[in-house]
Enzyme design. Structure first.
Site, short mmCIF file in Angstrom:
data_model
loop_
_atom_site.label_atom_id
_atom_site.label_comp_id
_atom_site.label_asym_id
_atom_site.label_seq_id
_atom_site.Cartn_x
_atom_site.Cartn_y
_atom_site.Cartn_z
N TYR A 238 17.54 -3.39 15.01
CA TYR A 238 16.80 -4.62 14.72
C TYR A 238 15.50 -4.57 15.50
O TYR A 238 15.50 -4.29 16.70
CB TYR A 238 17.62 -5.84 15.14
CG TYR A 238 16.92 -7.17 14.98
CD1 TYR A 238 16.54 -7.93 16.10
CD2 TYR A 238 16.63 -7.68 13.72
CE1 TYR A 238 15.90 -9.15 15.95
CE2 TYR A 238 15.98 -8.90 13.57
CZ TYR A 238 15.62 -9.64 14.69
OH TYR A 238 14.98 -10.84 14.55
N ASP B 218 11.36 1.27 20.27
CA ASP B 218 11.47 -0.17 20.45
C ASP B 218 12.32 -0.41 21.70
O ASP B 218 13.54 -0.38 21.65
CB ASP B 218 12.11 -0.79 19.21
CG ASP B 218 12.30 -2.29 19.40
OD1 ASP B 218 12.62 -2.98 18.39
OD2 ASP B 218 12.14 -2.78 20.53
N LYS C 275 10.98 -9.43 26.22
CA LYS C 275 12.07 -9.90 27.06
C LYS C 275 11.76 -9.84 28.57
O LYS C 275 11.05 -10.67 29.10
CB LYS C 275 13.36 -9.15 26.70
CG LYS C 275 13.80 -9.42 25.24
CD LYS C 275 15.09 -8.75 24.89
CE LYS C 275 15.36 -8.79 23.41
NZ LYS C 275 16.13 -9.95 22.95
#
Ligand code: KE4
Length: 430
Positions: free
Chosen positions: A142, A237, A265
């Protein structure tokens, strides 16, 4: 009706699904979502004042726990100076410098406001730089809700059982090639066939959105080989793994260096942030130094940068004093305790873990791909999730996410979690 339920009822009047991000809805685990009132250290409290030991950490950012005093202290100083200027500030330069110094493959970095923005921008940059259209992603990975990546995405999309999303056009998805994660042969065959048309391969170097799935020996190296051989860019990623697996992220941990890295994050310390970076020669293609356009009103927001900088300072200290090693061994103790419970209960569920990340899959055998992960018994996970919640343990409300241990978790927390895990598994298999 408790306060969370009241608020959820109210929220559904004004917010789609009553939440601002699907996975928070508890739709995948039944029941009502908890509305959280506060967090401190490794604990969160819901609006009914129930306390939980937190293994979600806001989906990864809070590796130093909630409301860390140092982060709050630096934010308090920053608040008094204003919240946003839409102009360059010193703090964004300081954070950029720390990221560049921490990750050798990043020579320049651009701040954005989410992981999605980071991956979306990295994809546009890769296409602009290579003048090619195709992008390769892997099943179960994702990369945020970018149209080009919502093709059997992991995380929310799998959890909600909607692998493709309405609204993504044929025109967009035709340029996205989907391969099985960890399948080195498939990527080699693809590149032999159409390597010259591929702008980039994007991958979670450690997949955290189908549950935790680790790269098999040689997989990341193969991606590096084929992309270099055919002039495509390799995008890591590292929105989850960046600064989670150590200051150098997964690329340092596994010794494979990408062309572009996406971050998020942790680098925002819990405030909205994303970033993408890589070699100067590629990054200088981004406006205003180059023709590839990307912009953002709140990019480099001084509060997010301040929180991120404070986090980086804390993590640099951890790196120096062996904190990451301690965090990994504490997580290993949790996993060993879980495996011990499984042996004693005659259960053979599979647990994947690395650093401070872990997932228990309700299936046996190796879990090395999206297909393997989907063998997991979601109904059992639902019972397990609710049981652990009753034990005061807050896990991700989805079978396709990763658990996170923070620097604020201690031996007693781990011991309690192992005991709770035993009680809940006994109960749901009674
Ligand atoms: P955001 O746009 O949610 O900041 O980041 C997207 C993203 C990109 N790349 C990876 C590897 C990610 O894990 C994410 C977002 N992660 C999910 C859960 N693992 C966020 C939780 C949510 O969607 O609410």
């Amino acid at each position: 009706m408790n306060r969370s339920a009241e608020l959820f009822k109210e929220a559904n009047k004004y917010i789609p699904g009553g939440v601002n991000s699907p996975v928070r809805s508890f739709k995948a685990v039944g029941g009502q979502p908890l509305f959280i009132a506060k967090g401190k250290g490794n604990r969160i409290w819901d609006v009914d004042n129930n306390e939980y030991l937190d293994y979600v950490g806001s989906w990864g950012p809070l590796i130093m726990g909630h409301a860390h005093p140092y982060v709050l202290e630096k934010l308090e100083e920053a608040f008094s100076l204003g919240t946003s200027f839409g102009a360059p500030t010193e703090v964004e330069v300081l954070l950029a410098k720390k990221i560049v110094n921490a990750i050798p493959s990043i020579e320049k970095v651009r701040m954005v406001n989410s992981g999605t923005e980071a991956t979306m921008s990295a994809l546009r940059l890769a296409r602009g730089y290579t003048q090619r259209d195709k992008v390769v992603k892997f099943e179960g990975c994702y990369h945020g809700h970018v149209d080009s990546f919502l093709v059997k995405a992991g995380s929310g999309a799998i959890t909600l059982g909607v692998p493709d999303s309405p609204g993504v056009t044929e025109g967009t998805s035709k340029d996205t090639i989907l391969l099985p994660y960890n399948d080195s042969l498939a990527i080699r065959e693809l590149f032999e066939e159409q390597g010259e048309t591929i702008a980039a391969v994007i991958v979670e170097p450690v997949a955290g959105n189908m549950g935790l799935v680790l790269p098999k020996e040689g997989f990341l190296e193969t991606l590096r080989d084929v992309t270099s051989a055919y002039g495509a860019l390799l995008i890591f990623d590292e929105v989850i793994t960046g600064f989670r697996l150590g200051l150098g992220g997964a690329q340092k941990y596994y010794g494979v260096s990408p062309d572009l890295t996406c971050l998020g994050k942790i680098i925002g310390g819990g405030l909205p942030v994303g970033a993408y970076g890589g070699k100067k020669e590629i990054m200088d293609q981004i406006a205003p130094s180059g023709p590839v356009y990307q912009a953002g009103t709140l990019s480099g927001n001084p509060l997010a940068m301040t929180a991120g900088l404070a986090m980086m300072e804390l993590l640099e200290r951890e790196q120096v004093n062996g904190g990451y090693k301690r965090l990994a061994s504490l997580t290993q103790k949790l996993v060993d305790g879980f495996n011990n419970n499984l042996d004693n209960l005659g259960l053979n569920y599979t647990i994947n873990s690395v650093g401070s990340m872990f997932t228990m899959f309700f299936t046996d055998g190796a879990v090395e791909s999206f297909e393997d992960a989907m063998r997991g018994n979601v109904a059992l996970f639902e019972k397990y999730f609710q049981g652990m919640l009753k034990e005061g343990i807050y896990l991700a409300p989805s079978a396709f996410e990763t658990g996170f241990v923070s620097f604020l978790h201690g031996e007693e927390d781990i011991q309690y979690t192992i005991e709770a895990h035993y009680r809940v598994l006994t109960e749901i298999h009674a």
